[in-house]
Design an enzyme around this catalytic site. Structure first.
Site, PDB file in Angstrom:
ATOM      1  N   CYS A 122      -5.710  -8.412 -24.635  1.00  0.00           N
ATOM      2  CA  CYS A 122      -5.361  -7.457 -23.587  1.00  0.00           C
ATOM      3  C   CYS A 122      -6.330  -6.265 -23.615  1.00  0.00           C
ATOM      4  O   CYS A 122      -7.499  -6.418 -23.353  1.00  0.00           O
ATOM      5  CB  CYS A 122      -3.901  -7.032 -23.721  1.00  0.00           C
ATOM      6  SG  CYS A 122      -3.307  -6.231 -22.240  1.00  0.00           S
ATOM      7  N   TYR A 123      -5.851  -5.075 -24.001  1.00  0.00           N
ATOM      8  CA  TYR A 123      -6.785  -3.945 -24.057  1.00  0.00           C
ATOM      9  C   TYR A 123      -7.954  -4.256 -24.992  1.00  0.00           C
ATOM     10  O   TYR A 123      -9.104  -3.891 -24.706  1.00  0.00           O
ATOM     11  CB  TYR A 123      -6.054  -2.680 -24.534  1.00  0.00           C
ATOM     12  CG  TYR A 123      -6.991  -1.503 -24.659  1.00  0.00           C
ATOM     13  CD1 TYR A 123      -7.458  -0.851 -23.517  1.00  0.00           C
ATOM     14  CD2 TYR A 123      -7.443  -1.075 -25.901  1.00  0.00           C
ATOM     15  CE1 TYR A 123      -8.348   0.196 -23.616  1.00  0.00           C
ATOM     16  CE2 TYR A 123      -8.331  -0.014 -26.013  1.00  0.00           C
ATOM     17  CZ  TYR A 123      -8.781   0.620 -24.868  1.00  0.00           C
ATOM     18  OH  TYR A 123      -9.662   1.657 -24.965  1.00  0.00           O
ATOM     19  N   ASP A 180      17.167  -6.097 -47.889  1.00  0.00           N
ATOM     20  CA  ASP A 180      15.958  -5.602 -48.545  1.00  0.00           C
ATOM     21  C   ASP A 180      16.207  -5.199 -50.000  1.00  0.00           C
ATOM     22  O   ASP A 180      15.466  -5.624 -50.898  1.00  0.00           O
ATOM     23  CB  ASP A 180      15.366  -4.406 -47.776  1.00  0.00           C
ATOM     24  CG  ASP A 180      15.074  -4.764 -46.332  1.00  0.00           C
ATOM     25  OD1 ASP A 180      14.979  -5.977 -46.040  1.00  0.00           O
ATOM     26  OD2 ASP A 180      14.960  -3.851 -45.507  1.00  0.00           O
TER      27      ASP A 180
END
Ligand code: XMP
Length: 515
Positions: A82-83, A228
């Site tokens: 993309c960019y 976690d």
């Protein structure tokens, strides 16, 4: 083990963590860094490939996020997305312009170069996810256009000899049907990665590293029962056994039976070798919370009391060498320590070292892992699935799922209602489909009738949301029959409840939790 590294250079787009996750799914280790990272640092890391992400800038504007042209001259394979694709073209002499219309959503893409290394085994006509204002109106010299869509003449381009690849769409997003294949093609066919980054090796290595680092030192871990901290604790216990002490504070705001479940796994009867301390501090918390209604005040009290309890326990244990934190990779990236996009957000897990425990150093054994990888590591080490696939549960626990004042009675109501709801949702197979679900207790009491008696009881709200990143969410379409059964069971089995409601609100404007 991290020898085969692919770097994601983050230009501030929204899918940047996804890019890294997709690469890791190809068993190639990958890290995200800001586009501001200097070229010498990149060179010193010796990456096998670099991926440039999307981003909000327009590369032809003066203050655009950019990278010096030398990046493309390193001889390291580069994939611009993309960019990132536009930037590659712009820097190398192509042309990027504002498109007349924004191309957004699922789009049919036609592969023009079917023998391109990145499009190996990809259908000639496939579906991709587009999201861009600017477009590449002219590929840079030396580049060949390899794909197009109806609105986008250069959906992909490449300079095979220079190992430079540009893709205007987002292969990292699952809406791009064969996107993972394209990323896999890039890392394997172009970067020549063998793809040997596997969870069992990671676990083994981490255990070895922890053992070396800790030596004969003492380690303290605050165990919450969440994924976690549980995975971190088990890893530590496998590495150093009884040199580890886990402190588990039961603040009386856990889900039904959760305290006992955690104790069954980590306590003396469980399979792990460690020192386990359970602090039953329910009454302390209820006393502190009596009469408090304001959500932020409740959070603050719970947070502070938690620290106080933990501090007291830590004092009993005395000075330790290490403190374990369950920081995971998205925490690191979102704190701005890794990529670019989320410097906006600071995360409570990273950076702020607790000053109330006497310790020398922090250990963060999961710092490099995404959530799904943490789960894989957990399974790898034999942690029960029930624990590994636990839904997110906020630190302040049921404290923020009870509107208004918290009392032991209200906690019991919401625990019982929530247990029924989760049981029925699990039985209906919703676990795999819906991201997070729980019951909350509204502060509303209303009139009802039960048997022949008038009741004046609480209303329970059921919440179920689908979400990818927990930043936005939609209410899940739970089958009516399931909701109906849950309603009926809660009313019959939980004293103090005479109404059950389903929350349809999305986020925004709502939040997932109630406070
Ligand atoms: P909200 O309510 O902000 O929740 O839409 C987004 C996600 O974050 C979880 N959450 C928290 N987790 N401490 C936590 O550790 C908190 O104070 C907290 N508040 C919300 C929530 O469960 C959801 O997954």
């Amino acid at each position: 083990m991290k020898k085969e590294l692919v770097i994601v250079l983050d230009f501030g787009g929204q899918y940047n963590q996804l890019v890294a996750r997709r690469v890791r799914e190809c068993n190639v280790y990958c890290e995200i860094y800001s586009y501001k990272m200097g070229i010498e640092t990149i060179k010193s890391m010796k990456p096998k490939g670099i991926i440039l992400t999307g981003g909000p800038s327009s590369c032809y504007e003066e203050r655009a996020a950019t990278y010096p042209k030398e990046l493309f001259e390193l001889g390291i394979p580069i994939l611009g997305l993309c960019y990132g694709a536009q930037l590659m073209m712009h820097e190398l002499g192509g042309k990027v312009e504002r498109a007349a219309v924004r191309e957004y959503g699922k789009t049919e893409v036609l592969i023009d170069k079917t023998d391109s290394k990145v499009f190996q085994d990809v259908q000639e006509k496939t579906v991709c996810w587009m999201s861009h204002f600017d477009y590449i109106s002219q590929a840079a010299p030396g580049f060949e256009v390899t794909a197009h869509t109806a609105d986008c003449p250069t959906a992909a381009a490449e300079n095979e000899a220079q190992k430079l690849y540009a893709i205007q769409f987002h292969p990292e997003v699952l809406h791009t049907k064969e996107g993972t294949k394209m990323i896999n093609n890039f890392v394997k066919n172009v970067c020549r990665c063998a793809g040997e980054w596997k969870m069992d090796a990671f676990v083994e290595n981490s255990i070895r590293e922890i053992r070396t680092k800790v030596g004969s030192g003492k380690v303290l871990c605050a165990l919450s029962g969440g994924v976690d901290s549980s995975v971190a604790a088990v890893m530590l216990s496998k590495a150093i056994g009884k040199q580890l002490t886990c402190v588990f504070v039961d603040h009386g705001l856990l889900r039904k039976n959760e305290g006992d479940e955690v104790e069954a796994v980590f306590g003396p009867e469980g399979p792990y070798d460690l020192n386990f301390v359970r602090v039953n501090a329910q009454d302390r918390f209820y006393t502190k919370l009596a009469g408090v209604e304001e959500p932020e005040a409740k959070r603050k009290i719970i947070g502070e009391e938690f620290i106080r309890v933990f501090e007291e326990e830590a004092k009993k244990i005395g000075a330790v060498d290490f403190l374990v934190q369950g920081t995971i990779y998205p925490d690191v990236v979102e704190s701005g320590l890794g990529g670019e996009s989320a410097v906006i957000k600071s995360h409570h897990n990273v950076g702020g070292l607790p000053d109330y425990v006497d310790f020398k150093e922090i250990i963060e054994p999961l710092r490099d892992l995404f959530k799904d990888e943490v789960r894989k590591a957990g399974l790898e080490m034999g942690i029960p699935e029930k624990l590994v696939f636990r839904q997110p549960f906020p630190g302040p626990g049921l404290g923020i799922r009870i509107i208004g004042e918290i009392t032991a009675e209200k906690v019991k109501i919401v625990q019982d209602a929530d247990a029924i709801y989760r049981e029925e949702m699990d039985a209906a197979g919703m676990k795999e489909i819906v991201g997070q679900y729980f019951a909350a207790l509204t502060n509303m009491r209303s009139v009802g009738v039960m048997g022949d008696e008038r009741t004046y009881d609480y209303a329970v709200a059921l919440r179920a949301v689908n979400t990818i990143d927990f930043m936005t969410a939609e209410a899940a379409e739970v089958p009516y029959a399931v909701l109906n059964k849950v309603m009926s069971r809660i009313i019959n089995e939980v004293r103090g409840v005479n109404r059950v409601m389903y929350d349809l609100t999305s986020k925004p404007p709502g939040t997932i939790e109630f406070e």
